[in-house]
Design an enzyme around this catalytic site. Structure first.
Site, short mmCIF file in Angstrom:
data_model
loop_
_atom_site.label_atom_id
_atom_site.label_comp_id
_atom_site.label_asym_id
_atom_site.label_seq_id
_atom_site.Cartn_x
_atom_site.Cartn_y
_atom_site.Cartn_z
CB CYS A 1 -1.10 0.11 1.18
SG CYS A 1 0.13 0.13 2.67
CB CYS B 1 4.55 -0.52 1.66
SG CYS B 1 3.50 -1.55 2.64
CG ASP C 1 11.28 28.16 -34.09
OD1 ASP C 1 11.90 29.16 -34.25
OD2 ASP C 1 11.65 27.08 -34.85
CG ASP D 1 12.64 23.27 -35.70
OD1 ASP D 1 12.55 24.11 -35.22
OD2 ASP D 1 12.73 22.69 -36.77
CG ASP E 1 13.97 26.87 -31.36
OD1 ASP E 1 13.80 28.10 -31.50
OD2 ASP E 1 13.68 25.97 -32.29
#
Length: 865
Positions: A12, A15, A447, A645, A649
């Site tokens: 649980c 634990c 961008d 990309d 960036d």
């Protein structure tokens, strides 16, 4: 360095919290995350394996480092993958099914003797008729068998209790054990009554037996744990499906012969062949052949992608039609599939911020419940004037109805399913935090080049002059541009090939920097270039000039062509926006997100592209450092996601609250991002936000259920509503507890039905910015670069010939700003100038060499101070 451990013995959230606490306190441990869902632990830091394992074992659990981590340098990628796959294999559910079957069988027999005989007088062996002590002994023995079958509850529960960290098993063990112990005491009391008061009095004592309750609690909890285990196993289906895609062999050409080798033996540079119907073994580039490749396994895109010489292919995708010969570029752990699996796996071992609430509650939940159960027992002893049976029933019910499991599973099951759904659709969340936080963004910065646009110039308009056909204009323009290396020339040639327009070779080709091109075709002189150049060889009427200005206002570059002094027409070229960009931006705005476009282009081109895409605002002329500065400025107004990309960036992706990388971009951009879009479609960014919001909604629903369940049912179990006739037996408490965990898992699995591209339910969040908000102050330039912050000393205007378009501007701008003395360069191909900001003196010869190295003509430099 991060290491993975398999943890055993957890049942649980208590634990999970305990293991995290003891490991987190070790010297050298920087961070630790324990997953109840996958029974795994991720540890970062310099602590030794022995210390970590010992700490976990001292806490009452087991730990073992993943096999592949024992020699990370020497093990193959496939062996590592096999170890990961083995760790995810559902070994628990089959064991739980067998345990459940045995428990139900014993319980049915027990119920026969306890209720069937006692209440409905079902037949029993003759020696047991009227022998209540024998009936009691039979119930006790059957209960002992049930307890042996489910001994894990007692071993784990009392072990945790003795270590000072009680868990859910402790609640079950105490509840069932108490029911059994009290019943055993009453059985011995029955023997006393039988001897001194007779059989009739002994029969009445049977009403104080709770043997069936003790066994029923164990069986009902086992039902719940079995269903929970099955549901938990389903949450990792997406990750296991990805692992099964991994190819095992490859057909490579070595020493002129085709041989089949293991996937681990493929090295970068190997030539491999793929026939129709075969999976591509590693990432590579096509060197021979053409085919259609189904990439749906990795991107979720069902439409096959055509591949030809020079195109990239990805491991685990399916070659559908043609024969391909490829050169391996990424092998082993560097393949796209391996990185995808690693990202999804890593995300499963991280924690979402919202999980901290559940962790805090779980840390104290079980001890508090035990204390409440003890208090309830004492209170009812007083209220019932010493009715031990009733008091114990109330206390036991409190123990077994409480459910810390639901709290522990509320977040990780939803995160795992949400992450798997993203992976199926080519959307990769690197961490649980990024999955949660993506849906909270209020501003998205995009961008332009390669994100909104395709990143390469294309012909957009063909305007032939009067009396000239479009085919003639294209054919003669392509003939002239064939020998040019300019990006715009390539766009014209590509368009001619696309239109299947034949063209001839020219002679006497000449490039005139700053003007255009000339050549001879079949005895006639062809000219092509900007308006100024063509105006020198032919007259341009007002209509042609107006058409060119209109194209320029739309961010397009008009190229003029003439033959022997006669205008042939205009071909406009531009970096076109992607097919899905405008729709993606519209979807984001529908979700209440403010969209800003960042670009290094001039203001006019930027405004034109921004208008086509439908963004809310445009920031033009922005340097890489400027993008990062604008992100910081935008963060003053709300949470910001940056989508890009390129290498330039990366600073902005890192600075943003959420960085989203287009999958076809550079490795640097992907590494800097929190989310990766494998298909390079901008609509996937909107889908990522949508999926994040739905996942978080599921987490909140799970946490609400887990909390409200305990808040409502613990008082009911304690008898708080008994005055109104509302009460609960231990058996119903156990059943309710089982249902709670199963409900949380099933609610999370509903995410598998969520349609990430369905826009029908999109709506702004409460904290969305007003639609007319203006965030970019155009009167101020972005914060200067680090070089500029050192102090600019002068500005200068460089006059340059040969620039014809925005691409020329970008080339010159990049070259000048690479010089250590130059902080900023504002370039205009229309004016033929570059205004540079200097932080130190620079030689004219340096500027001249830099510009002419890019095939443009340096004219002069004028200092401004």
């Amino acid at each position: 360095m991060a290491e993975q451990y398999d943890i055993t013995g957890m049942s649980c959230a208590a634990c999970q919290s305990r293991v995290e606490k003891v490991v987190g306190q070790l010297p050298g441990v920087d961070s630790v995350a324990v997953s109840l869902l996958t029974n795994s632990m991720r540890v970062e830091g310099s602590a030794s394996e022995a210390d970590i394992v010992k700490a976990v074992e001292d806490a009452g659990y087991g730990a073992k480092r993943r096999d592949y981590a024992q020699n990370n340098q020497g093990i193959s990628a496939s062996a590592k993958l096999a170890a990961e796959e083995a760790a995810l294999e559902d070994k628990t559910t089959p064991l739980m099914v067998h345990r459940l079957a045995a428990s139900v069988a014993v319980l049915l027999v027990l119920m026969y003797f306890s209720m069937g005989v006692h209440m409905w007088h079902w037949p029993v062996p003759a020696f047991m008729v009227g022998n209540h002590v024998a009936m009691g002994l039979m119930q006790m023995l059957l209960t002992i068998v049930a307890m042996i079958i489910n001994r894990k509850f007692f071993v784990s529960g009392f072990k945790s209790l003795f270590h000072g960290a009680p868990n859910m098993d402790s609640l079950i063990a105490i509840g069932s054990g108490t029911a059994f112990g009290y019943s055993t005491v009453m059985l011995f009391f029955m023997t006393f009554v039988q001897v001194h008061q007779g059989s009739g009095a002994a029969m009445a004592v049977m009403n104080d037996f709770y043997f069936e309750s003790a066994a029923m609690i164990l069986t009902l909890i086992t039902i719940g744990k079995t269903l929970e285990s099955y549901s938990k196993g389903r949450t990792t289906d997406a990750l296991k499906s990805l692992m099964k895609l991994a190819p095992k062999t490859a057909n490579v050409i070595r020493d002129g012969e085709e041989i089949t080798i293991g996937i681990d033996d493929v090295v970068s540079g190997d030539i491999f062949v793929v026939r129709p119907g075969e999976n591509i073994p590693v990432d590579g580039v096509v060197v021979e052949g053409a085919s259609a490749v189904n990439e749906s396994a990795l991107t979720g895109e069902s439409i096959p992608v055509d591949k030809a010489v020079g195109d990239a292919v990805t491991s685990a995708t399916l070659n559908q039609s043609g024969f391909l010969k490829c050169r391996a570029t990424r092998v082993g752990e560097d393949t796209t599939l391996a990185q995808l699996i690693q990202m999804v796996s890593d995300a499963a071992t991280t924690k979402a911020p919202v999980a901290k609430l559940a962790d805090t509650i779980s840390g104290v939940f079980v001890p508090v419940v035990i204390a409440v159960a003890a208090a309830v027992t004492v209170i009812w002893l007083i209220l019932s004037s010493g009715d031990i049976g009733l008091s114990l029933q109330r206390g036991i019910t409190v123990l077994v109805v409480s459910c810390p499991c639901a709290l522990g599973l509320a977040t990780p099951v939803a995160i795992m399913v949400g992450n798997g759904m993203g992976a199926k659709n080519g959307i990769l969340f690197k961490t649980a935090e990024s999955l949660q936080e993506t849906g909270t963004v209020q501003i998205v910065a995009l961008d332009k080049t390669g994100t909104i646009t395709n990143g390469e110039p294309k012909v957009t308009d063909v305007l032939p002059a009067e009396g000239v056909s479009a085919e003639t204009l294209i054919a003669k323009a392509a003939a002239l541009e064939k020998k040019s290396e300019h990006p715009l020339a390539k766009a014209v040639l590509a368009y001619a090939e696309e239109q299947q327009t034949p063209f001839s070779d020219v002679t006497a080709f000449t490039a005139l920097p700053g003007n255009g091109l000339t050549a001879v075709l079949k005895g006639k002189t062809l000219s092509g270039g900007n308006r100024t150049f063509i105006a020198s060889v032919t007259s341009l009427d007002a209509e042609t000039t107006a058409a060119a200005e209109k194209l320029a206002a739309q961010g397009k570059t008009p190229l003029f062509f003439a033959e022997d002094g006669r205008l042939l027409g205009i071909i406009a070229v531009a970096d076109t926006i992607k097919a899905d960009s405008a729709e993606a931006i519209r979807q984001m705005q529908q979700m209440g997100i403010h969209v800003v476009m960042l670009t290094g282009d001039n203001q006019r081109t930027a405004e034109a592209i921004g208008a086509q895409a439908g963004v809310d605002e445009v920031a033009a002329g922005v340097l890489p450092e400027g993008k990062e500065a604008i992100i910081r400025a935008l963060q003053q107004h709300g949470k910001v996601a940056m989508i890009g990309d390129g290498i330039n960036d990366a600073p902005a992706l890192t600075r943003a609250n959420i960085g989203i990388a287009i999958g076809a971009g550079t490795d640097v951009a992907i590494d800097a991002a929190d989310v990766v879009l494998m298909k390079s479609n901008l609509t996937d960014a909107a889908a990522a936000i949508r999926l994040s919001r739905q996942t978080y909604r599921d987490i909140v629903e799970n946490l609400f259920w887990a909390l409200i369940y305990n808040v409502l049912l613990i008082p009911l179990a304690a008898g708080a509503y008994s005055h109104w006739g509302l009460a609960m037996s231990p058996m119903w408490g156990a059943a309710a507890m089982s249902c709670s965990s199963v409900f949380v898992c099933l609610n999370a699995l509903r995410l598998n039905l969520f349609k990430v591209y369905d826009t029908r339910h999109d709506k702004p969040k409460a904290n969305a910015l007003p639609a007319d908000t203006v965030l970019i102050d155009r009167s101020e330039k972005p914060e200067a670069s680090p070089k500029a912050q050192a102090g600019a000393v002068a500005k200068a205007t460089v006059t340059i010939e040969g620039m014809m378009c925005g691409h020329c501007e970008a080339t010159v701008k990049k070259a000048l700003e690479a010089l250590p003395q130059v902080d900023d360069a504002v370039v205009s191909h229309e004016k033929g100038t570059a205004v540079i900001t200097l932080n130190a003196p620079i030689d004219t010869s340096t500027l001249k060499a830099t510009i002419e190295d890019k095939d443009y003509t340096f004219v002069r430099v004028d200092s401004e101070g």
